[in-house]
Write a protein that holds these residues in place. Structure first.
Motif, mmCIF file in Angstrom:
data_model
loop_
_atom_site.group_PDB
_atom_site.id
_atom_site.type_symbol
_atom_site.label_atom_id
_atom_site.label_comp_id
_atom_site.label_asym_id
_atom_site.label_seq_id
_atom_site.Cartn_x
_atom_site.Cartn_y
_atom_site.Cartn_z
ATOM 1 N N LYS A 2 33.571 39.442 39.082
ATOM 2 C CA LYS A 2 33.389 39.275 37.649
ATOM 3 C C LYS A 2 32.303 40.216 37.120
ATOM 4 C CE LYS A 2 33.310 35.700 34.141
ATOM 5 N NZ LYS A 2 32.081 35.987 33.416
ATOM 6 N N LYS A 3 31.292 40.325 37.909
ATOM 7 C CA LYS A 3 30.165 41.152 37.515
ATOM 8 C C LYS A 3 30.612 42.613 37.325
ATOM 9 C CE LYS A 3 25.399 41.998 38.784
ATOM 10 N NZ LYS A 3 24.542 42.173 39.945
ATOM 11 N N GLU A 5 33.569 43.690 36.565
ATOM 12 C CA GLU A 5 34.363 43.822 35.351
ATOM 13 C C GLU A 5 33.487 43.963 34.113
ATOM 14 O OE1 GLU A 5 37.398 40.775 34.783
ATOM 15 O OE2 GLU A 5 38.015 41.249 36.834
ATOM 16 N N ASP A 6 32.473 43.088 34.059
ATOM 17 C CA ASP A 6 31.558 43.140 32.916
ATOM 18 C C ASP A 6 30.944 44.517 32.779
ATOM 19 O OD1 ASP A 6 30.333 39.768 33.395
ATOM 20 O OD2 ASP A 6 32.079 40.556 32.329
ATOM 21 N N LEU A 7 30.503 45.018 33.917
ATOM 22 C CA LEU A 7 29.825 46.310 33.892
ATOM 23 C C LEU A 7 30.788 47.419 33.516
ATOM 24 C CD1 LEU A 7 27.625 45.739 37.016
ATOM 25 C CD2 LEU A 7 26.794 46.173 34.712
ATOM 26 N N THR A 8 32.047 47.287 33.971
ATOM 27 C CA THR A 8 33.040 48.295 33.635
ATOM 28 C C THR A 8 33.265 48.334 32.134
ATOM 29 O OG1 THR A 8 34.092 47.847 35.708
ATOM 30 C CG2 THR A 8 35.352 49.122 34.144
ATOM 31 N N ARG A 9 33.340 47.117 31.545
ATOM 32 C CA ARG A 9 33.546 47.059 30.113
ATOM 33 C C ARG A 9 32.374 47.740 29.406
ATOM 34 N NH1 ARG A 9 33.960 41.730 29.226
ATOM 35 N NH2 ARG A 9 35.669 41.716 30.696
ATOM 36 N N GLU A 10 31.202 47.408 29.865
ATOM 37 C CA GLU A 10 30.003 48.016 29.292
ATOM 38 C C GLU A 10 30.080 49.540 29.378
ATOM 39 O OE1 GLU A 10 26.611 45.538 30.868
ATOM 40 O OE2 GLU A 10 25.668 47.440 30.389
ATOM 41 N N GLN A 11 30.501 49.989 30.543
ATOM 42 C CA GLN A 11 30.586 51.430 30.799
ATOM 43 C C GLN A 11 31.554 52.110 29.842
ATOM 44 O OE1 GLN A 11 30.648 54.387 32.192
ATOM 45 N NE2 GLN A 11 32.778 54.900 32.531
ATOM 46 N N SER A 12 32.745 51.479 29.662
ATOM 47 C CA SER A 12 33.712 52.160 28.814
ATOM 48 C C SER A 12 33.310 52.068 27.351
ATOM 49 C CB SER A 12 35.118 51.608 29.055
ATOM 50 O OG SER A 12 35.103 50.226 28.857
ATOM 51 N N ILE A 399 47.542 52.002 38.496
ATOM 52 C CA ILE A 399 48.474 52.400 37.429
ATOM 53 C C ILE A 399 49.064 51.173 36.734
ATOM 54 C CG2 ILE A 399 50.558 53.719 36.887
ATOM 55 C CD1 ILE A 399 50.077 55.273 39.508
ATOM 56 N N ALA A 400 49.536 50.201 37.513
ATOM 57 C CA ALA A 400 50.168 49.013 36.910
ATOM 58 C C ALA A 400 49.181 48.277 36.004
ATOM 59 C CB ALA A 400 50.685 48.082 38.008
ATOM 60 N N ASP A 401 47.928 48.179 36.473
ATOM 61 C CA ASP A 401 46.926 47.489 35.658
ATOM 62 C C ASP A 401 46.588 48.267 34.391
ATOM 63 O OD1 ASP A 401 46.883 45.373 37.340
ATOM 64 O OD2 ASP A 401 44.949 45.843 38.284
ATOM 65 N N ALA A 402 46.610 49.592 34.485
ATOM 66 C CA ALA A 402 46.328 50.398 33.292
ATOM 67 C C ALA A 402 47.413 50.199 32.253
ATOM 68 C CB ALA A 402 46.213 51.875 33.674
ATOM 69 N N ILE A 403 48.648 50.041 32.723
ATOM 70 C CA ILE A 403 49.764 49.813 31.792
ATOM 71 C C ILE A 403 49.642 48.424 31.158
ATOM 72 C CG2 ILE A 403 52.284 49.557 31.648
ATOM 73 C CD1 ILE A 403 52.426 51.786 33.835
ATOM 74 N N LYS A 404 49.284 47.439 31.978
ATOM 75 C CA LYS A 404 49.061 46.089 31.441
ATOM 76 C C LYS A 404 47.968 46.100 30.368
ATOM 77 C CE LYS A 404 50.229 43.451 35.572
ATOM 78 N NZ LYS A 404 49.562 42.926 36.770
ATOM 79 N N HIS A 405 46.890 46.799 30.672
ATOM 80 C CA HIS A 405 45.766 46.882 29.734
ATOM 81 C C HIS A 405 46.215 47.489 28.409
ATOM 82 C CE1 HIS A 405 42.032 48.598 28.011
ATOM 83 N NE2 HIS A 405 41.484 47.511 28.508
ATOM 84 N N ASN A 407 49.046 47.262 27.174
ATOM 85 C CA ASN A 407 49.861 46.255 26.478
ATOM 86 C C ASN A 407 49.057 45.052 26.025
ATOM 87 O OD1 ASN A 407 52.208 47.734 26.684
ATOM 88 N ND2 ASN A 407 52.645 46.954 28.740
ATOM 89 N N GLY A 408 47.726 45.162 26.110
ATOM 90 C CA GLY A 408 46.871 44.124 25.543
ATOM 91 C C GLY A 408 46.386 43.081 26.534
ATOM 92 N N GLU A 409 46.809 43.180 27.803
ATOM 93 C CA GLU A 409 46.312 42.212 28.786
ATOM 94 C C GLU A 409 44.876 42.547 29.161
ATOM 95 O OE1 GLU A 409 48.599 40.998 32.300
ATOM 96 O OE2 GLU A 409 50.357 41.748 31.229
ATOM 97 N N LYS A 410 44.108 41.494 29.467
ATOM 98 C CA LYS A 410 42.713 41.714 29.831
ATOM 99 C C LYS A 410 42.613 41.931 31.333
ATOM 100 C CE LYS A 410 39.259 39.961 26.665
ATOM 101 N NZ LYS A 410 38.080 40.691 26.960
ATOM 102 N N VAL A 411 42.808 43.156 31.775
ATOM 103 C CA VAL A 411 42.671 43.451 33.205
ATOM 104 C C VAL A 411 41.782 44.674 33.374
ATOM 105 C CG1 VAL A 411 44.823 42.483 34.102
ATOM 106 C CG2 VAL A 411 44.835 44.756 33.067
ATOM 107 N N ASN A 412 41.129 44.707 34.509
ATOM 108 C CA ASN A 412 40.300 45.862 34.833
ATOM 109 C C ASN A 412 41.100 46.781 35.739
ATOM 110 O OD1 ASN A 412 38.301 47.689 35.413
ATOM 111 N ND2 ASN A 412 37.303 46.376 36.950
ATOM 112 N N TYR A 413 41.408 47.954 35.232
ATOM 113 C CA TYR A 413 42.243 48.880 36.019
ATOM 114 C C TYR A 413 41.407 49.804 36.886
ATOM 115 C CZ TYR A 413 41.102 51.313 31.675
ATOM 116 O OH TYR A 413 40.440 51.828 30.599
ATOM 117 N N ILE A 414 40.108 49.900 36.607
ATOM 118 C CA ILE A 414 39.265 50.791 37.407
ATOM 119 C C ILE A 414 38.872 50.102 38.702
ATOM 120 C CG2 ILE A 414 37.028 51.975 37.529
ATOM 121 C CD1 ILE A 414 37.387 52.680 34.601
#
Ligand code: RUQ
Ligand code: CUA
Ligand code: CA
Length: 631
Positions: A2-3, A5-12, A399-405, A407-414
């Motif tokens: 979880k941590k 993901e949070d940081l990734t969001r912050e990063q982007s 790749i699959a997670d990036a496509i989900k993202h 489409n509005g899904e809350k996933v971390n693709y990195i």
């Protein structure tokens, strides 16, 4: 996790990456190492950490006498050659001269190499970027390697059975061949290549206006190496790749603005990927719907906006690399001036060409990865690896997670970002351009080495880094200094390459020598003869370690002398050389090979020739004399 993901969001969300990127890196590295060693989220002991690091470091070590698992073919950049490395050891095995002059083998000096380099247009330089291996049904077949020359608008082919360049084609009507990839399916019938620069047409001084300027996408017949057709496009062309149906190829364009200055090329927020419909282009050519330019006979079709031969998919901004995923589903265009890559679904291209969907509809994902995405490669397990030039990192993403993202899904693709040293251009995972992508090794070609090696003056080597991608976590295991400038490389399983250990007598590589000998009534494998033909003298000699079949021959000052040396040794690795002192003459003659070189006999006197490839304990004694008499 979880941590992370949070940081990734912050990063982007952070405007420049910067501080939050570094925090993310630290967390990801710790989480990854812990995960890979099965310790879950517990903190590793110092000893366990050291042991894991040691194991990773040793994985690439190939002990003396052992062989590598992969061949790697590296472009030699503006040095003009192709280099063969063993991977994972990163040991350099061979150099294959292509567009350059090579004193050791005589490339650029011998008649055989001049036949390939062409005698009407001769250049001493080249600039090769993209080495690619011929394929059958989407798998490397080990027959040929093709490589571009941006400097002088050429494409070369290397025969991989002998690892020599056997054809070079100068592409007419265009300037600067950059991106080059091969048709993958059903086999490599075409070599696709991009001419980068927009030039006036015709470019003969009668026209200078930008309105009448364009560039073209080119397809060469892989067997004949003749240009099959050219397609006029809008904008310029950078990199290219083909799909796994044989139907489509796609290229990036960073200069949709058709600008002639830097600021101009950055004006538009989006440039595009142009998709070529190979079937439709072939049909147009067959139906005679083409023109020709100047004295070139190559069919030229028009693929500019409005044509049914191409489609233009807008993508952000000054895109660079274009890479097909090994499952055949996607083209990925790398944003360069945008922190994103654009995922283009290949199965939507039929509808795009039939105008059933909008121009942006094939884009099914546009993940934000970091600053300066240049090239993407794949592990065959659904993950992609993109170089971030400005961030000096490789970003692993799913790749699959990036496509989900998208489409509005809350996933971390990195999945991970790994620092590399420094400023990476291409990266390349083992077998990644084929259906066999095996996700074992990743080579990252870093443009700058800065402090990674002993200093060697203002000109620095580059740094090719080897990364183990077989586990969840990318692990950097090796730094390899390289000389200017391997733009790109390709890794092939060693069983996919089959080389000859000695030459076959009468190999087509020296066909013209065989033909001339026949005319002269000479048996190459037996005769030692001098044949005079006006002021042309042909000297035929054999070589068997440690002797030439002829230790003396006579010519006259100013004669045009051609020396043919036929190596009669049949033992693997006993190559001879032939060097004529003070005549600029040097060449390689490997077992059962014939090599020839033509030069003008110098001032009267005695000139020694000698063997310059170490062949025998008495190698130093292997020589002879050319007696030049007064004319
Ligand atoms: S290009 S650093 Cu000549 Cu392949 Cu991208
Ligand atoms: Cu022959 Cu050295
Ligand atoms: Ca642009």
């Amino acid at each position: 996790m979880k941590k992370q993901e949070d940081l990734t969001r912050e990063q982007s969300e952070a405007p420049e990456g910067g501080l939050s990127r570094r925090r993310f890196m630290g967390a990801a590295a710790i989480a990854g190492v812990a995960g890979a060693t099965g310790l879950g989220s517990a903190v590793m002991s110092r000893e366990a950490f050291a042991a894991a690091a040691e194991e990773a470091r040793n994985k690439f070590v190939i002990h003396p006498g052992e062989l590598d698992e992969y061949y790697g073919f590296w472009s030699g950049g503006h040095q003009g050659e192709v280099r063969v490395l063993g991977v994972p050891s990163m040991r350099e095995l061979m150099r294959i001269p292509v567009f350059n002059v090579d004193s050791a083998t005589g490339w650029g000096l011998t008649n055989e190499s001049k036949d390939v380099l062409g005698r009407d247009k001769t250049y001493l330089n080249g600039d090769c970027h993209h080495p690619h291996i011929s394929m059958t049904d989407g798998r490397y077949d080990g027959k040929y390697l093709f490589i571009n020359d941006k400097a002088n608008t050429r494409v070369a082919r290397i025969r991989l059975d002998i690892m020599k360049t056997d054809k070079i084609t100068h592409i007419p009507n265009v300037q600067a061949i950059h991106g080059l990839r091969l048709q993958k399916v059903p086999k490599t019938n075409y070599v696709f290549c991009n001419a980068e620069f927009v030039i006036p047409q015709p470019n003969d001084g009668s026209e200078y206006s930008l309105e009448k300027s364009y560039t073209m996408f080119n397809a060469l017949d892989a067997e004949t190496m003749e240009v099959a057709w050219q397609v006029i496009v809008d904008g310029n062309l950078d990199n290219t790749d083909a799909d796994y149906t044989g139907k489509y190829a796609a290229s990036t364009c960073y200069n949709s603005e058709k600008a002639v200055d830097l600021a101009g090329t950055m004006r538009n927020d989006r440039d595009w990927v142009v998709v070529f419909n190979v079937e439709r282009i072939e049909a147009a050519v067959k139906a005679g719907k083409f023109k020709t330019i100047g004295d070139s006979k190559v069919p030229v079709v028009d693929g500019r906006h409005g044509s049914d031969l191409t489609r233009y998919i807008p993508v952000p901004k000054n895109p660079h690399g274009l890479n097909t995923s090994p499952d055949g589903k996607y083209f990925v265009a790398n944003g360069k001036l945008s922190p994103t890559v654009s995922i283009i679904a290949i199965d939507k291209l039929d509808d795009l060409f039939d105008d059933k969907i909008g121009e942006r509809d094939p884009v099914v994902g546009e993940p934000e990865l970091g600053l300066g995405p240049l090239h993407t490669t794949y592990d065959g397990r659904g993950n992609a690896y993109t170089t971030l030039f400005i961030d000096s990192q490789v970003c692993k993403w799913n790749i699959a997670d990036a496509i989900k993202h998208y489409n509005g899904e809350k996933v971390n693709y990195i999945r991970q970002k790994l620092d590399v040293h420094y400023q990476p251009g291409h990266n390349h995972a083992s077998l990644t351009e084929s259906r066999d992508a095996d996700g074992k090794w990743l080579v990252v070609l870093s443009k700058f080495s800065k402090d990674r090696f002993l200093p060697v003056g203002p000109l620095h080597p580059e740094n090719d880094q080897l990364i183990d991608i077989s586990g969840e976590e990318m692990k950097l295991v090796h730094d390899g200094p390289t000389y200017a400038e391997p733009h790109d490389c390709i890794l092939v399983r060693r069983d996919q390459i089959k080389t000859k250990k000695i030459w076959e007598r009468n190999d087509p590589f020296f066909a013209s020598a065989v033909e001339q000998a026949k005319k002269d009534g000479v048996t190459l494998e037996a005769d030692n003869k001098v044949i005079r033909d006006g002021n042309k003298v042909r000297v035929y000699m054999t070589s068997v370690a440690p002797q030439y079949g002829m230790t003396e021959f006579k010519v006259k000052e100013g004669d045009e002398v051609t020396v043919y040396v036929s190596n009669q040794d049949t033992i693997e690795d006993v190559s001879h050389g032939f060097c004529m002192v003070n005549h600029g003459v040097s060449m390689e003659i490997s077992p059962q090979q014939t090599s020839s070189v033509t030069f003008t006999a110098g001032k009267p006197g005695v000139y020694w020739y000698y063997c310059n490839w170490f062949c025998h304990a008495l190698h130093m004694e292997m020589g002879g004399r050319m007696i030049v008499e007064k004319a």
